[in-house]
Design a protein around this motif. Structure first.
Motif, PDB file in Angstrom:
ATOM      1  N   MET A  71       0.827  -1.204   0.000  1.00  0.00           N
ATOM      2  CA  MET A  71       0.000   0.000   0.000  1.00  0.00           C
ATOM      3  C   MET A  71       0.865   1.260   0.000  1.00  0.00           C
ATOM      4  O   MET A  71       0.536   2.256  -0.657  1.00  0.00           O
ATOM      5  N   ARG A  72       1.979   1.226   0.717  1.00  0.00           N
ATOM      6  CA  ARG A  72       2.864   2.399   0.727  1.00  0.00           C
ATOM      7  C   ARG A  72       3.470   2.629  -0.653  1.00  0.00           C
ATOM      8  O   ARG A  72       3.596   3.774  -1.106  1.00  0.00           O
ATOM      9  N   MET A  73       3.821   1.567  -1.346  1.00  0.00           N
ATOM     10  CA  MET A  73       4.427   1.712  -2.673  1.00  0.00           C
ATOM     11  C   MET A  73       3.496   2.394  -3.662  1.00  0.00           C
ATOM     12  O   MET A  73       3.929   3.182  -4.504  1.00  0.00           O
ATOM     13  N   PHE A  74       2.198   2.106  -3.561  1.00  0.00           N
ATOM     14  CA  PHE A  74       1.267   2.628  -4.546  1.00  0.00           C
ATOM     15  C   PHE A  74       0.622   3.941  -4.142  1.00  0.00           C
ATOM     16  O   PHE A  74       0.083   4.648  -4.991  1.00  0.00           O
ATOM     17  N   THR A  75       0.622   4.280  -2.863  1.00  0.00           N
ATOM     18  CA  THR A  75      -0.110   5.464  -2.414  1.00  0.00           C
ATOM     19  C   THR A  75       0.791   6.585  -1.924  1.00  0.00           C
ATOM     20  O   THR A  75       0.288   7.622  -1.495  1.00  0.00           O
ATOM     21  N   GLN A  76       2.116   6.418  -1.950  1.00  0.00           N
ATOM     22  CA  GLN A  76       2.984   7.474  -1.459  1.00  0.00           C
ATOM     23  C   GLN A  76       3.169   8.590  -2.483  1.00  0.00           C
ATOM     24  O   GLN A  76       3.638   9.676  -2.137  1.00  0.00           O
ATOM     25  N   GLN A  77       2.812   8.348  -3.746  1.00  0.00           N
ATOM     26  CA  GLN A  77       2.944   9.365  -4.778  1.00  0.00           C
ATOM     27  C   GLN A  77       1.654  10.166  -4.898  1.00  0.00           C
ATOM     28  O   GLN A  77       0.563   9.678  -4.613  1.00  0.00           O
ATOM     29  N   ASP A  78       1.789  11.432  -5.363  1.00  0.00           N
ATOM     30  CA  ASP A  78       0.604  12.239  -5.627  1.00  0.00           C
ATOM     31  C   ASP A  78      -0.218  11.636  -6.763  1.00  0.00           C
ATOM     32  O   ASP A  78      -1.448  11.660  -6.744  1.00  0.00           O
ATOM     33  N   LYS A  79       0.465  11.144  -7.777  1.00  0.00           N
ATOM     34  CA  LYS A  79      -0.192  10.519  -8.918  1.00  0.00           C
ATOM     35  C   LYS A  79       0.137   9.035  -8.916  1.00  0.00           C
ATOM     36  O   LYS A  79       1.301   8.649  -8.928  1.00  0.00           O
ATOM     37  N   ILE A  80      -0.906   8.233  -8.898  1.00  0.00           N
ATOM     38  CA  ILE A  80      -0.697   6.788  -8.962  1.00  0.00           C
ATOM     39  C   ILE A  80      -0.311   6.378 -10.373  1.00  0.00           C
ATOM     40  O   ILE A  80       0.501   5.474 -10.578  1.00  0.00           O
ATOM     41  N   VAL A  81      -0.886   7.071 -11.373  1.00  0.00           N
ATOM     42  CA  VAL A  81      -0.678   6.712 -12.772  1.00  0.00           C
ATOM     43  C   VAL A  81      -0.477   7.979 -13.588  1.00  0.00           C
ATOM     44  O   VAL A  81      -1.085   9.013 -13.308  1.00  0.00           O
TER      45      VAL A  81
END
Length: 609
Positions: A71-81
């Motif tokens: 979850m941290r890997m995918f949600t730590q960025q402002d943009k997921i994609v």
């Protein structure tokens, strides 16, 4: 070729459903049901009364240890994609599409919960599914207007969002002139249609055995239960819906019952006896390639049928669609297979063995503390013997009437076996004990340094990073579906708030042909390591400014980018509340030279002459 008849279409659907992967009686459904039972720690069914019935929950420990990192890997960025244009004319819209699709995922929908449900299902039950579709929704509210003039009343009638419920008219003299006034009661309907993203329970998905992925899947279906009221509200024919049989097989589906059994096993079938509109029926949304027009080429269609079985199916909807609205993630993909492996497949036998050893070890400890006794018949008072209390007296007729029955000590061997099972679990899952908690054996080693610990942790997380790479493809599929649905259904401009500004989004100017890139936080170390690297970069930039006088490789924009990355890794999403972005500041405009009128220039020359 002849067109496909209704009878043949129903026969084809029935055959695809019964032969699909995930059907109720299949081995896949049994494995997923057992995975839930192992995760919840439910009894195995081989318990003996009077013996230990504890159940080891190794599957739960491994899944819950992996989830936080994913979850941290995918949600730590402002943009997921991010979306990248494939044509030069689409470049100006690529950034808008990225911002809007991420806004839809995180704001209009619960993005964190969606990813959590998909990832946890994939880790536990082979594959996680998600459905992306356009949900039509309208809100209604009543309004009343009094003393409206004819012009005001006509302006109300031409409003497409207003439906008149009742009108009262009367005539009044206005300054000696008779005038008609209206008292109007209306119902205002507002359109709240949005993209809906829903995690799908795995037992609802049926897939063709010929499929190896969603791209080559020519049949995939979602089998759900709805109330009669819900189906009528969705626009299906009332007469067809009311004739559908009650959905008994879906309600008592073993996977669904196992999921609910942790709290309650009751169902909602009794509500139908009170209100017939609450009766639950089964519908199957089939997304399949079929040649309906007889041109020899199968087209992708959405065919919704109600009931169960060929003889009971009723077609409720049949339309052609551009794409399948599902996205899928898999933790351990298997080549040339649609369903991969889960951690249940890796750890089920180890959990069973550990449960057996743990029970025997506890039983041995119970027997050590409460040993069995040998009693000479007629030489001891059994009531005194069966009543165990401190300082109690046992009446016997001879000194050797009661002797303890020796029990072999299995505690040390049992604990050693449990430790061995934990080592096997660590090798199979790739999740070390360090991720589940601090290992005292590792901490107490005098030669262990911070660098060696970091190296050990980085090597142990390679399995988690590989799983995240597989999950990234599923997240990418979600956003590709979001973009396709936006371009197909949203025909009006929408204003959304991004980075403190209200920006209009108009998908009518976009296309769905963009390259989608998932932003996954991999290969950058932990948070402390990233902050340390950014701090060093900032120090180097400061020295370069002092040496080169502010010119060369370092500019105010590069320094701002470093500070922004540092704040984002520290948990602050918006760096503009601390620093001004140089790219957003307006450059001072140079004064333009005023051009004189040619006629005035000629006049000035004449005066000089």
């Amino acid at each position: 070729m002849a067109k496909l008849s209704k009878t043949k279409l129903l026969a084809l659907i029935s055959q695809e459903v019964q032969s699909s992967l995930g059907f109720y009686s299949s081995d896949l459904a049994t494995q997923r049901k057992d995975a839930l039972k192992y995760y919840l720690g439910e009894p195995l069914g081989n318990e003996t009364e009077g013996r230990s019935s504890v159940v080891s929950q190794d599957l739960l420990e491994v899944v819950e240890a992996i989830l936080p990192s994913l979850m941290r890997m995918f949600t730590q960025q402002d943009k997921i994609v991010n979306f990248e244009a494939t044509k030069p004319e689409d470049v100006p819209y690529a950034e808008q599409i990225s911002d809007y699709c991420n806004y839809i995922f995180t704001k209009d929908n619960e993005g964190f919960n969606i990813l959590h449900s998909m990832f946890k299902t994939a880790l536990l039950q082979k594959n996680g599914f998600c459905k992306v579709y356009w949900k039509k929704s309208k809100g209604q509210k009543k309004e009343s207007y009094k003393n409206l003039t004819e012009a005001e009343y006509q302006s109300l009638l031409i409003d497409d969002d207003v439906e008149v419920i009742g009108v009262d008219t009367r005539e009044e003299d206005m300054m000696g002139i008779p005038q008609v006034l209206y008292d109007v009661e209306v119902k205002r309907v507002e359109d709240y249609s949005r993209i809906q993203i829903d995690p799908v329970p795995p037992e609802e998905i049926l897939v063709s055995k010929r499929a190896t992925s969603l791209k080559d899947c020519d049949f995939i279906a979602q089998k759900v239960v709805k109330t009669v009221s819900e189906l009528i509200d969705m626009g299906f024919n009332k007469k067809d819906v009311e004739t559908l049989p009650t959905a008994e097989d879906q309600i008592f589906n073993t996977e669904a019952v196992t999921r609910r059994s942790y709290d309650d096993e009751t169902s909602d079938m009794d509500l139908a006896t009170i209100d017939p509109s609450l009766r639950v029926v089964q519908i199957t949304e089939c997304y399949m390639k079929v040649d309906m027009d007889g041109d020899g080429i199968a087209e992708l269609r959405k065919i919704t049928v109600g009931g169960s079985g060929y003889n009971n199916y009723t077609i409720l909807e049949n339309e052609e669609i551009p794409s399948i609205p599902f996205a899928m993630t898999c933790a351990i993909p298997m080549p040339f297979r649609f369903f991969g492996l889960s951690f249940y497949d890796l750890l089920a036998d180890l959990q069973l063995v550990k449960t057996t050893i743990l029970r025997n070890t506890l039983d041995n400890m119970y027997f050590q503390n409460n040993a069995r006794t040998i009693v000479v018949d007629g030489q001891a008072n059994l009531d005194d013997l069966l009543t165990s209390r401190a300082g109690g007296i046992v009446r016997v007729k001879s000194p050797n009437a009661v002797t303890p029955l020796q029990t072999p000590n299995f505690l040390n061997d049992g604990l050693a076996m449990l430790q061995k099972i934990d080592q096997l679990k660590e090798k199979r899952s790739g999740v070390p004990n360090q991720l589940m908690g601090l290992n005292p054996d590792t901490i107490n080693k005098s030669h262990t340094t911070a660098q060696s610990v970091n190296q050990m942790m980085n090597s142990s997380t390679q399995r988690i990073e590989l799983i995240a790479r597989s999950f990234a493809d599923g997240v990418k599929n979600i956003f590709e579906c979001v973009l396709a649905v936006i371009c197909e259904h949203q025909d009006q401009e929408r204003i959304v708030k991004l980075r403190g500004e209200f920006i209009p989004m108009n998908p009518r100017q976009w296309t769905s042909h963009y390259d989608c890139t998932t932003q996954v936080g991999l290969g950058t170390g932990n948070q402390d390591q990233r902050l340390e690297v950014l701090q060093k970069v900032l120090n180097v930039q400061e020295k370069m400014i002092q040496q080169q006088g502010g010119m060369g490789m370092v500019t105010p924009q590069t320094i701002y980018n470093t500070i922004e990355a540092y704040l984002q890794n520290s948990g602050y999403r918006d760096a503009t509340q601390f620093f001004n972005d140089p790219s957003m500041q307006q450059q001072p405009q140079q004064p333009k030279e005023e051009k004189q009128d040619p006629a005035l220039q000629l006049a000035a020359q004449d005066i000089e002459m």
